[in-house]
Motif scaffolding. Structure first.
Motif, PDB file in Angstrom:
ATOM      1  N   ARG A  16       0.762  -1.173   0.064  1.00 47.49           N
ATOM      2  CA  ARG A  16      -0.123   0.018   0.000  1.00 47.49           C
ATOM      3  C   ARG A  16       0.917   1.208   0.067  1.00 47.49           C
ATOM      4  O   ARG A  16       0.598   2.439  -0.868  1.00 47.49           O
ATOM      5  N   ARG A 139     -13.897  -1.271 -12.838  1.00 47.28           N
ATOM      6  CA  ARG A 139     -13.391  -1.818 -11.719  1.00 47.28           C
ATOM      7  C   ARG A 139     -14.427  -2.433 -10.862  1.00 47.28           C
ATOM      8  O   ARG A 139     -13.992  -3.500  -9.974  1.00 47.28           O
ATOM      9  N   GLU A 257      -3.872  -0.568 -10.543  1.00 50.69           N
ATOM     10  CA  GLU A 257      -3.984  -0.823  -9.089  1.00 50.69           C
ATOM     11  C   GLU A 257      -3.761  -2.376  -8.939  1.00 50.69           C
ATOM     12  O   GLU A 257      -4.143  -3.147  -9.684  1.00 50.69           O
ATOM     13  N   TRP A 268      -9.659  -4.759  -3.717  1.00 46.96           N
ATOM     14  CA  TRP A 268      -8.695  -3.886  -4.186  1.00 46.96           C
ATOM     15  C   TRP A 268      -7.789  -3.560  -2.804  1.00 46.96           C
ATOM     16  O   TRP A 268      -8.160  -3.033  -1.833  1.00 46.96           O
ATOM     17  N   ASP A 270      -6.459  -0.574  -2.132  1.00 45.85           N
ATOM     18  CA  ASP A 270      -6.685   0.590  -1.316  1.00 45.85           C
ATOM     19  C   ASP A 270      -7.660   1.235  -2.410  1.00 45.85           C
ATOM     20  O   ASP A 270      -7.339   1.256  -3.556  1.00 45.85           O
ATOM     21  N   ASP A 271      -8.976   1.913  -1.505  1.00 39.95           N
ATOM     22  CA  ASP A 271      -9.746   2.780  -2.371  1.00 39.95           C
ATOM     23  C   ASP A 271      -9.250   3.826  -2.319  1.00 39.95           C
ATOM     24  O   ASP A 271      -9.983   4.827  -3.065  1.00 39.95           O
ATOM     25  N   ASP A 272      -8.019   4.378  -1.686  1.00 42.29           N
ATOM     26  CA  ASP A 272      -7.863   5.818  -1.619  1.00 42.29           C
ATOM     27  C   ASP A 272      -6.833   6.043  -2.592  1.00 42.29           C
ATOM     28  O   ASP A 272      -5.578   6.175  -2.318  1.00 42.29           O
ATOM     29  N   VAL A 276     -10.641   6.717  -7.803  1.00 42.24           N
ATOM     30  CA  VAL A 276     -11.782   6.584  -7.065  1.00 42.24           C
ATOM     31  C   VAL A 276     -12.207   8.124  -6.360  1.00 42.24           C
ATOM     32  O   VAL A 276     -13.232   8.397  -6.087  1.00 42.24           O
ATOM     33  N   ARG A 277     -11.290   8.667  -5.938  1.00 42.48           N
ATOM     34  CA  ARG A 277     -11.672  10.147  -5.559  1.00 42.48           C
ATOM     35  C   ARG A 277     -12.141  10.939  -6.544  1.00 42.48           C
ATOM     36  O   ARG A 277     -13.317  11.751  -6.073  1.00 42.48           O
ATOM     37  N   TRP A 285     -19.336   7.314  -7.292  1.00 45.23           N
ATOM     38  CA  TRP A 285     -18.892   6.431  -6.571  1.00 45.23           C
ATOM     39  C   TRP A 285     -20.140   5.919  -5.610  1.00 45.23           C
ATOM     40  O   TRP A 285     -20.763   6.647  -5.090  1.00 45.23           O
ATOM     41  N   GLN A 287     -20.228   2.728  -2.528  1.00 46.93           N
ATOM     42  CA  GLN A 287     -19.486   1.949  -1.947  1.00 46.93           C
ATOM     43  C   GLN A 287     -19.405   0.529  -2.407  1.00 46.93           C
ATOM     44  O   GLN A 287     -18.587   0.017  -2.281  1.00 46.93           O
TER      45      GLN A 287
END
Length: 289
Positions: A16, A139, A257, A268, A270-272, A276-277, A285, A287
């Motif tokens: 990560r 995704r 990713e 995944w 990391d969603d950050d 995604v942002r 988006w 959840q």
């Protein structure tokens, strides 16, 4: 099926951090990109950033593609030697206002490797906006089917079908072996600050991929995830760098990713991440995505 490696929680934290470094690099460099800069100059700045922030090896050195090269049009689309095309390397194409770009880098930090793709534009490009919005569906599709343990080749063909539905070209098929994703393995952290590269690819990471190729042939799985019969098996536990790449006319877009596959699940890493942002900011988006 293989007794493939399943990363521990501590190892996932390391991957990560490597993935965050890669995306931090892409965001920092893209923020300073201006018309007139060449692909080669931008890729060089990315390399400097990664080295300055702790990278000690790589899967490959940074790529930068501008304009129609984001959609792999022209010489970059030529397939020979299984897709290993020198035109992939950053060239002298200069950035222009409203021209799309893709940045792709794959740093290794203390044995953990990430591989990311980031796209953007200096100005505005409506086609790029549409492609980046639609990438949310890819995704979700890939994760849903990986969780259901559908064969990798079936998932790849589902991605192709979604491209056809959208009217896009699946440009990841221009990569060597028409790769939708490839394995990432944990390397030994030997404490060295740099490692051998050949033709801009890290020898240690490529060697691991070749070992996977041999082991996979013996055990019935493929470290290159594509639509071929060799990928007609359930997701193999471990880490996969997934990179759906869409093309429409002279514009291409992608994200890349790490997908974590365990013995009975997938998620995944990391969603950050920037794409995604972006989807959150644009109200796309959910959840469940």
């Amino acid at each position: 099926m293989s007794e493939a490696w399943i990363p521990s929680a501590g190892e996932l934290a390391g991957f990560r951090r490597a993935q965050k470094l890669a995306y931090d690099c892409a965001e920092a460099i893209s923020a300073d990109m201006k018309p007139g800069m060449t692909e080669r100059y931008v890729a060089g700045r990315m390399k400097e950033y990664l080295l300055d922030h702790g990278a000690d090896d790589c899967f490959h050195e940074p790529f930068a593609w501008f304009g129609d090269r984001t959609a792999f049009r022209g010489l970059i689309a030529v397939k020979q030697l299984g897709g290993f095309n020198p035109a992939f390397y950053p060239g002298l194409r200069r950035l222009e206002e409203n021209m799309p770009f893709i940045l792709d880098c794959a740093p290794t930090v203390q044995g953990c490797t990430a591989d990311i793709g980031y796209c953007g534009v200096v100005g505005h490009n409506a086609i790029l906006d549409r492609l980046m919005d639609d990438l949310i569906e890819y995704r979700a599709l890939i994760l849903e089917k990986a969780k259901a343990r559908r064969p990798l080749s079936e998932i790849s063909r589902a991605v192709d079908a979604l491209c056809a539905k959208h009217g896009y070209d699946p440009r990841h098929k221009a990569y060597p072996f028409e790769t939708l994703a490839h394995r990432i393995e944990k390397l030994k952290d030997d404490g060295k600050k740099s490692h051998l590269k050949i033709a801009n690819f890290g020898v240690r990471n490529v060697s691991e991929l070749l070992r996977d190729r041999i082991r996979g042939a013996r055990e019935g799985w493929n470290p290159i995830w594509n639509s071929s019969e060799a990928s007609n098996h359930v997701p193999t536990p471990g880490l996969w760098a997934v990179e759906p790449h869409l093309g429409f006319r002279d514009v291409g877009a992608k994200w890349e990713e790490l997908l974590v596959v365990t013995g009975d699940d997938a998620f995944w890493l990391d969603d950050d991440v920037p794409h995604v942002r972006r989807w959150i900011e644009r109200g796309l988006w959910k959840q469940a995505a």
